[in-house]
Each structure stands twice: as C-alpha cells, then as structure tokens.
Design a protein around this motif. Sequence first.
Motif, PDB file in Angstrom:
ATOM      1  N   LEU A 154       0.836  -1.199   0.000  1.00 39.10           N
ATOM      2  CA  LEU A 154       0.000   0.000   0.000  1.00 39.10           C
ATOM      3  C   LEU A 154       0.872   1.250   0.000  1.00 39.10           C
ATOM      4  O   LEU A 154       1.922   1.289   0.627  1.00 39.10           O
ATOM      5  CB  LEU A 154      -0.911   0.022   1.221  1.00 39.10           C
ATOM      6  N   ASN A 155       0.409   2.280  -0.717  1.00 36.31           N
ATOM      7  CA  ASN A 155       1.082   3.573  -0.641  1.00 36.31           C
ATOM      8  C   ASN A 155       0.027   4.655  -0.464  1.00 36.31           C
ATOM      9  O   ASN A 155      -1.120   4.505  -0.906  1.00 36.31           O
ATOM     10  CB  ASN A 155       1.955   3.839  -1.879  1.00 36.31           C
ATOM     11  N   PRO A 156       0.373   5.747   0.226  1.00 34.40           N
ATOM     12  CA  PRO A 156      -0.641   6.731   0.634  1.00 34.40           C
ATOM     13  C   PRO A 156      -1.382   7.384  -0.529  1.00 34.40           C
ATOM     14  O   PRO A 156      -2.582   7.642  -0.428  1.00 34.40           O
ATOM     15  CB  PRO A 156       0.161   7.758   1.438  1.00 34.40           C
ATOM     16  N   ASP A 157      -0.697   7.647  -1.636  1.00 37.27           N
ATOM     17  CA  ASP A 157      -1.361   8.316  -2.759  1.00 37.27           C
ATOM     18  C   ASP A 157      -2.435   7.416  -3.377  1.00 37.27           C
ATOM     19  O   ASP A 157      -3.544   7.873  -3.693  1.00 37.27           O
ATOM     20  CB  ASP A 157      -0.337   8.716  -3.831  1.00 37.27           C
ATOM     21  N   HIS A 158      -2.116   6.148  -3.543  1.00 37.00           N
ATOM     22  CA  HIS A 158      -3.085   5.212  -4.119  1.00 37.00           C
ATOM     23  C   HIS A 158      -4.250   4.987  -3.160  1.00 37.00           C
ATOM     24  O   HIS A 158      -5.417   4.943  -3.580  1.00 37.00           O
ATOM     25  CB  HIS A 158      -2.400   3.883  -4.434  1.00 37.00           C
ATOM     26  N   VAL A 159      -3.942   4.879  -1.882  1.00 33.87           N
ATOM     27  CA  VAL A 159      -5.001   4.718  -0.883  1.00 33.87           C
ATOM     28  C   VAL A 159      -5.923   5.935  -0.885  1.00 33.87           C
ATOM     29  O   VAL A 159      -7.154   5.798  -0.821  1.00 33.87           O
ATOM     30  CB  VAL A 159      -4.384   4.502   0.518  1.00 33.87           C
ATOM     31  N   ALA A 160      -5.343   7.124  -0.968  1.00 33.06           N
ATOM     32  CA  ALA A 160      -6.152   8.347  -0.998  1.00 33.06           C
ATOM     33  C   ALA A 160      -7.089   8.359  -2.205  1.00 33.06           C
ATOM     34  O   ALA A 160      -8.257   8.755  -2.103  1.00 33.06           O
ATOM     35  CB  ALA A 160      -5.245   9.577  -1.023  1.00 33.06           C
ATOM     36  N   GLU A 161      -6.592   7.912  -3.344  1.00 34.28           N
ATOM     37  CA  GLU A 161      -7.413   7.860  -4.554  1.00 34.28           C
ATOM     38  C   GLU A 161      -8.567   6.872  -4.387  1.00 34.28           C
ATOM     39  O   GLU A 161      -9.717   7.173  -4.740  1.00 34.28           O
ATOM     40  CB  GLU A 161      -6.541   7.458  -5.744  1.00 34.28           C
ATOM     41  N   LEU A 162      -8.286   5.694  -3.830  1.00 33.48           N
ATOM     42  CA  LEU A 162      -9.330   4.687  -3.640  1.00 33.48           C
ATOM     43  C   LEU A 162     -10.378   5.147  -2.637  1.00 33.48           C
ATOM     44  O   LEU A 162     -11.586   4.952  -2.844  1.00 33.48           O
ATOM     45  CB  LEU A 162      -8.706   3.376  -3.168  1.00 33.48           C
ATOM     46  N   LEU A 163      -9.942   5.765  -1.547  1.00 38.01           N
ATOM     47  CA  LEU A 163     -10.888   6.247  -0.547  1.00 38.01           C
ATOM     48  C   LEU A 163     -11.784   7.334  -1.112  1.00 38.01           C
ATOM     49  O   LEU A 163     -12.993   7.363  -0.852  1.00 38.01           O
ATOM     50  CB  LEU A 163     -10.136   6.761   0.685  1.00 38.01           C
ATOM     51  N   THR A 164     -11.211   8.228  -1.886  1.00 34.34           N
ATOM     52  CA  THR A 164     -12.005   9.296  -2.508  1.00 34.34           C
ATOM     53  C   THR A 164     -13.044   8.710  -3.448  1.00 34.34           C
ATOM     54  O   THR A 164     -14.199   9.152  -3.473  1.00 34.34           O
ATOM     55  CB  THR A 164     -11.091  10.277  -3.258  1.00 34.34           C
ATOM     56  N   HIS A 165     -12.675   7.681  -4.210  1.00 27.03           N
ATOM     57  CA  HIS A 165     -13.604   7.053  -5.142  1.00 27.03           C
ATOM     58  C   HIS A 165     -14.770   6.380  -4.428  1.00 27.03           C
ATOM     59  O   HIS A 165     -15.854   6.261  -4.995  1.00 27.03           O
ATOM     60  CB  HIS A 165     -12.862   6.037  -6.012  1.00 27.03           C
ATOM     61  N   CYS A 166     -14.549   5.936  -3.187  1.00 26.03           N
ATOM     62  CA  CYS A 166     -15.641   5.236  -2.496  1.00 26.03           C
ATOM     63  C   CYS A 166     -16.379   6.138  -1.515  1.00 26.03           C
ATOM     64  O   CYS A 166     -17.092   5.649  -0.640  1.00 26.03           O
ATOM     65  CB  CYS A 166     -15.135   3.977  -1.808  1.00 26.03           C
ATOM     66  N   GLY A 167     -16.217   7.433  -1.650  1.00 21.86           N
ATOM     67  CA  GLY A 167     -17.022   8.368  -0.871  1.00 21.86           C
ATOM     68  C   GLY A 167     -16.342   8.960   0.341  1.00 21.86           C
ATOM     69  O   GLY A 167     -16.921   9.811   1.011  1.00 21.86           O
ATOM     70  N   LEU A 168     -15.115   8.545   0.641  1.00 24.20           N
ATOM     71  CA  LEU A 168     -14.356   9.129   1.745  1.00 24.20           C
ATOM     72  C   LEU A 168     -13.306  10.068   1.144  1.00 24.20           C
ATOM     73  O   LEU A 168     -12.154   9.698   0.946  1.00 24.20           O
ATOM     74  CB  LEU A 168     -13.696   8.040   2.594  1.00 24.20           C
ATOM     75  N   GLU A 169     -13.728  11.274   0.837  1.00 25.93           N
ATOM     76  CA  GLU A 169     -12.878  12.189   0.076  1.00 25.93           C
ATOM     77  C   GLU A 169     -11.652  12.614   0.879  1.00 25.93           C
ATOM     78  O   GLU A 169     -11.765  13.207   1.952  1.00 25.93           O
ATOM     79  CB  GLU A 169     -13.662  13.429  -0.333  1.00 25.93           C
ATOM     80  N   VAL A 170     -10.478  12.302   0.352  1.00 29.98           N
ATOM     81  CA  VAL A 170      -9.222  12.715   0.976  1.00 29.98           C
ATOM     82  C   VAL A 170      -8.882  14.110   0.476  1.00 29.98           C
ATOM     83  O   VAL A 170      -8.577  14.312  -0.693  1.00 29.98           O
ATOM     84  CB  VAL A 170      -8.087  11.722   0.663  1.00 29.98           C
ATOM     85  N   GLU A 171      -8.957  15.075   1.383  1.00 29.93           N
ATOM     86  CA  GLU A 171      -8.770  16.476   0.998  1.00 29.93           C
ATOM     87  C   GLU A 171      -7.297  16.880   0.975  1.00 29.93           C
ATOM     88  O   GLU A 171      -6.931  17.826   0.276  1.00 29.93           O
ATOM     89  CB  GLU A 171      -9.540  17.378   1.964  1.00 29.93           C
ATOM     90  N   SER A 172      -6.470  16.174   1.738  1.00 33.14           N
ATOM     91  CA  SER A 172      -5.040  16.503   1.736  1.00 33.14           C
ATOM     92  C   SER A 172      -4.248  15.328   2.290  1.00 33.14           C
ATOM     93  O   SER A 172      -4.785  14.474   3.001  1.00 33.14           O
ATOM     94  CB  SER A 172      -4.757  17.762   2.574  1.00 33.14           C
ATOM     95  N   ILE A 173      -2.975  15.277   1.929  1.00 28.24           N
ATOM     96  CA  ILE A 173      -2.038  14.286   2.466  1.00 28.24           C
ATOM     97  C   ILE A 173      -0.821  15.053   2.974  1.00 28.24           C
ATOM     98  O   ILE A 173      -0.208  15.825   2.233  1.00 28.24           O
ATOM     99  CB  ILE A 173      -1.589  13.274   1.393  1.00 28.24           C
ATOM    100  N   GLU A 174      -0.482  14.838   4.239  1.00 30.79           N
ATOM    101  CA  GLU A 174       0.650  15.537   4.839  1.00 30.79           C
ATOM    102  C   GLU A 174       1.623  14.517   5.418  1.00 30.79           C
ATOM    103  O   GLU A 174       1.216  13.615   6.141  1.00 30.79           O
ATOM    104  CB  GLU A 174       0.165  16.471   5.956  1.00 30.79           C
ATOM    105  N   GLN A 175       2.900  14.655   5.062  1.00 32.14           N
ATOM    106  CA  GLN A 175       3.906  13.757   5.617  1.00 32.14           C
ATOM    107  C   GLN A 175       4.420  14.315   6.940  1.00 32.14           C
ATOM    108  O   GLN A 175       4.760  15.491   7.046  1.00 32.14           O
ATOM    109  CB  GLN A 175       5.075  13.566   4.656  1.00 32.14           C
ATOM    110  N   LEU A 176       4.464  13.459   7.958  1.00 32.34           N
ATOM    111  CA  LEU A 176       4.941  13.857   9.280  1.00 32.34           C
ATOM    112  C   LEU A 176       6.000  12.872   9.768  1.00 32.34           C
ATOM    113  O   LEU A 176       6.006  11.704   9.368  1.00 32.34           O
ATOM    114  CB  LEU A 176       3.785  13.894  10.289  1.00 32.34           C
TER     115      LEU A 176
END
Length: 818
Positions: A18-40
Amino acid sequence: MKISFNWLKQYISPSADLNPDHVAELLTHCGLEVESIEQLDSIKGGLVGVVIGQVKSVVQHPNADRLKLTKVDVGEENLLDIVCGAPNVAEGQKVLVARVGSVLYPGDGEILEIKKSKIRGEVSEGMLCAEDELGLGKSHDGIVVLPEDLVIGSPAADHYGIKPDHILEIGLTPNRNDATSHIGVARDLVAVMNAKEHQGEAFYTLILPSIEKFEEGKGTAGFSVIVEDIEKCPRYMGIRIDDVNVASSPDWLQQKLKFIGLKPVNNIVDITNFVLHETGHPLHAFDAGKIVGKVVKIKTVAEGSKFIALDESEKKLSSTDLMICDENSTMCIAGVYGGLNSGVTEITTQVFLESAFFNSQSIRKTVKLHDLHTDAAYRYERGVDPKLTPYALKRAALLIQEIAGGKIVSAIFDNYPQPVENALVNFNMIKAEEIAGVAFPDPIFRGIMRDTGIEILKSNEEEHTLSVPTGKVDVNRQIDIVEELLRIYGYDKVELKGKLNASMVEGFGLKRDNVKEVISNYLSSNGFYEIMANSLTKSSNHIGINSFNEKERVKILNPLSQDLDVLRQTMLFSGLEVLEYNKNRRAADLRLYEFGKTYHKAEKGYVENTHLSLFMNGNRESESWSGVQKRSTFYYLKSFVVNVFERLGLNENIFLTDTISDELFSQGLVYKKGEKVIASFGLVQSKLAKKFDLGKDVLYADLNWDALLKYSSNKDLKMLDIPKYPEVRRDLSLLLDKKVSYSMLKDAAYRSEKKLLVGINLFDIYEGDKIEAGKKSYAVSFNLRDDNSTLNDKQIDACMERLMKTFESEFGAIIRRS
C-alpha cells in the motif's frame, strides 16, 4: 477527520504494497474524500542527514578554552573535523553526527542548518548533537553518547525507529458514521481494493485487535448502575478497574495521538482516545474513588442546574441534557464533556470505565445548546454502533491492564433493555441494476457484501435477503444497498452513452427530459463551469435584506453548524461562496452556472422552486499574450441569458422588461410575464460582494427554470425556410434623455412596426461634453424584411417614418438618419 496511514495499515492484511497516494485515490472514489495528504515525522525533520559516528581524537581548541577539536569517523574515507563545546566529549565514543547540509529542529520554531564553517579559526564539518538539538529530549548537558555496538555511518533514524507517516485528511459526510475511525476506513479500503483489483475475491482482509484475553471480574465491586432515561441512553456498559498506575503513555501511544493532532494527557485518558479513533466508539474513564455512593446514574437534571466542566467552565444545564451522575452531583455531560471533579488524575488508582450508546438526537441538541464540540460528540451525533459497545470496552480494559497495570475487579455492567436489531432488506438484483445503470457480477456483489459487513441470509438468482449491521444507520432500503455497491464497485463502471448531447428539435418540439442537458452543453461549451452548491446556508446571509421574508425561511431543527442552519431562499449566496473559494486559490476569472432549488415556507407546507443561476467575475478570458483582456460586463451576461431563451425556443420580446436596482443588484434588468419574474440579472451590490471578499464586478443572473420550461413547452417549434427575400438595414442616431433606456426604445419599435421589423440592435452609445447635459446619443440599427416580396424604397421609407414619429412623440428624441 485525520487518519494515520501507518496506523491504518495495521488493520489490513497484506499491507506492504500500500502507498498513501493510491489509498487516498481509492478512498475518494468510495465516498471518503481525501482532501489533503501531509507527511509527518515523529521527530521533526526525521533526523535526515544525522548519522552514527565515532570520535577518534579530541584535542583542545587553540583559541577557545571551552571548545575541543575532534576528528570523527562517519564511515567515509576521510575523518571529519568537528569543533565541539560539549563537556562530555571523549575519544572512542559513539555519537550522533549532523552532517553538513542537514537541517535540525530544536523546538520553539527554531531551524538550524548545518554548514561547513570556521569556529575561532578552526574548520568544523558538522555538529556533535545533544538531545535538545535534535528534538529527542530536553537535555543540553552534553552530547548524546550511544551504545558501542552501533554501526558507524548508519542513519540515526534507524536507531531511534523513526519512520515517516502520512496523515490523510478526510472530509467525512454526516451520513458516514461507520467511517469515523481507522477500522471503519480500513473496512472500506479492503472492500474497494478487493472489488476493483481482485474481482471480489477476499485478497485483502480486515484485521481487528483481539480481545480474547479479556477476563471480567465477579460481582459489582460495590457499585451499581441505574439508567433512568432509556430513550436517551438505550445501552450503558461499565466496568471497574483497580490498582491502576496513572503515568505518561508509552512512546508508541503518544506518537499515534500526536500524529492525528491530539495532545497526550496520561495513559488512561490516552487509551480512551486511542480506542475512540481506532474503533469509532467513544469511551469515558471516571475516577472510581470520587464516585459518591458508588452509584452511577444516567438521567436528566433540573433546568438551570450548574455543571463544572473539565476546562473549569461553568455550564447552565437544560432539563433535556442527559447527565452521568453519582449519588450527590453531576459527573459528566453524557457523550459530550467530562466534569472537573470526576476525571482521572495522577493520584487515581481506581477507574470506572464507561462504554455507552446514547441517542444521537439528544446529543445533537446538547452540543448545539452548549456549543461543545468534542471527538466523542462528533461520533455520537452521527450515531454509533450499539453492538460495538462491548468490544470497545474490552479493548480499552485490556490496554489499561497492559499499560497501566490495572486489575479488572467487577463484572461488566450492561443495561440494554431493548436491543437494536440488524435491518433486514429485501434486495432485487434486476431492479438494483436498472437503478444503478450497471450490472454487478455475482462475485463482486457477494464480495462487497462480505467486506462491508452485510450478511446475505437468503439468496436466489434475483432476490436476496440482507442483514445490515447496526453500525450502518443510514442503510435500511434497497436504494441504500445500491449506493453501497456503486461507491465500492466504482461509479466509473457506469457506462455513459457515446453521445451525450441531444437535438433541440425532435418531432418539431422541445423534449422536456433533455432541456437541462441542452442548456448545460451550451453553457459548458462557452466557458462556464457547472457547480453544485449546498442547499443549506447560513441565515445571516439573508438578514437585513427585505426581499427575503423571514416568515418564509425554512430553518433546520438540528443544524450541524450555524453556517448550515437554513435552506437557501436564493441561489446568490451559495454562488458567491464558490467564487470566494476559487478567488482564495487564485482562480478569479470565472463563469459558473448551477441548476438548483430554493426553498420557502408557505401557509400550507413548503415550496421548492428550480432555478438556473449564472455567475461571472473578472475577465472574460484568462490572461494570455495573444489577446487584450476584457472584463465581463452586464451586456456580456445578458447575451447568455438571451441565448438561453433562444435555446428554449423563446424570444426575449415576449417578456416585459424593466430595469432594477435593489438590495441584490446595483443595476440590472428583469424579464416578466405579467407579474411573474422570469429572469433577473445584473451587477451584484458591492456591499454583498464585499462580504465574500470579492471585487465590485460580480455579475449574477437568476432564471426561473420552472417558468421557462412552462413557456417553452407551450411553444411549438417549427422549421422555417431560409428567407427568399433580402433584409434591409437602416440606422438612426437618436439624441435622448438619459432616463430613456434601450429596452424602452425596442419595445416601442416593435409596437410601431409589427410587420416588417425583424431585428433591432444598439451598436453605439455616446455621453460626453459634445452634447448637452442630461442627454445621451444612441446609434441604433433596424433590420426590415418582407417574406412575400422584395422591399422597395417607398415601403422602407414609410416604415422608418413610423418609427421616427414614435420615438419623437414618446421619448422626445432628436433624430439624425444615416
């Protein structure tokens, strides 16, 4: 809502790929819109450039008593010369070395960039670091001395176990109570990955932390739980845990909470917060030693009762607020906020751990009344899962045993007189596929049901009986199951027709079903962007504007916020909000349109009206080297309004026109049919535009879509032959009073000449010092045509004479022919 990517992966197997960008895309497609990704990083900067080194020699600095010259091995061919002021530096030590080019963050916003430099005349090629200089601690007594077995040159981040995390900011919609946690988000992610990437096969699985080792005590440990209001508290669970050692949480727990923006308090409070964000189920820990009478009562109290909250503020309670009380006093606002005198402190040794299911409507009212917004209330407002209550309690109790050394001394108190059952849904696959516009292969259907927790009780080729878990409070109908399937399987699977546009002419009439599509295509092809704004808005937008009757305002009984407390009475404010949002992101030259509804309260019930709104702001086109910038103007907006009429088969001349200047428009035009307003448009009042931080040139058009459809449906479209006979153009220059508008001239012209006049156009306006004050000059063209013969000079002259006499008699025009 913040979701830690590393934390999320703990509930998914396998998770290595898994990688965060791909996960963010999949979550957005299923209705959990990822508005931002921040590395900490757990340590700011991640100790990048800091390595393990060994001090090979130490000598006194020739020009400074408190400095030493060291040579340090960092695993390279040459040793580094580093000047060090630490009193504990010594030959042979393994130390932390900040290489040249690394950036350190000691704290308090300070940034330290390591450069090659000269210190008192001696070269220094890095820095030997103390704890506070790296953000590892607060000590500055000397450099950090490491174990001797560490490998020279290896990254310091590996030694300290520092791994970067990515925080996904999810814009959660109010209906998704089942996704207010890491496990909830992981469940959706597993479902969408299996459906999209493995055709419904259970390649990915959801891993829940085990609670098998939980062992409850016996009896009540002298405590009793009394639920007096089962409507507001359908389920209440609790357990007593003794011999707890309240202290700071372990690093792993503090790190998880910090990454999602929470401040660690102590191990007991941190565990309740951890389980809340893990499972989505709120918990509360009371100091059991402070519970008077050893009784926990869940009830309402008298109107006006006082409550001292955890932040030491005093709240005046309502008789509708549900409270957690002991024998003498209130301890907690149920599901919302803890009390000052019942919370866990460093001297607490006994804990009463609460896990409950509170009525969401009751919680919403309390939150609104006291303006208290907490993570627990956020979830209770949306509705938690009553069947998750025991799991969350046991999970937290096990962590308290593990981390704080607690001992469970009571059986579980569980007051649940009316258990909530799973919703049963009869699901017809054929009907579902008709609704969705896509077929769901059986493996996909069954896989999505499995991964979302929906059980198939009975099944045949067409009909399924489904058992929907209590955590999905908004899924209880066939249409809701269709939505679940579509959002997981993917809306992109719904095939669109190859050709979306529709002809205006079908059987020489306008087909009602595709009118909106025709107008949308027209506007989109002319540079407009379609928007879909929220029908909910804030009532303060309407206050002070007399045209919006407060009695007609549709108020929300339990608004989520003050910014969403009424249904809109106009399309204007939601559009201005969109313009403001885009302007703040440096997108100022915009043309927008929206099909939407306004809402009004009537004597009997409510009224919904459909509108088409147009917005313009800034320049007509984006900045370019190849053209001169032109501002959007009133007449530019008017051209689109008139073209919409024409696309609907309507001529603007069938409507009465009048100028407007009111609370919304500083100047504008209105089209009417009788007393009914068909369209109004113009320049928005500057004070309204200023409220949204916009300039003075905001243009807005409001078209009554319901009325337009009514008139267009009564209009038969006919195909006409191209005119056989030519048109003739004549121009007039008219000197007029400034109060005479072009629309007045146009209306008068069509009344005067109904047979031959087929077009009129204003092509020049002059107001200046060459004409007398209070006057203006219009240059107007007139197109004349007879469909039965070619016009001759006599007919043309007679027509123009009639027009000139009309202008002279009605408007006092001074005319010059051209």
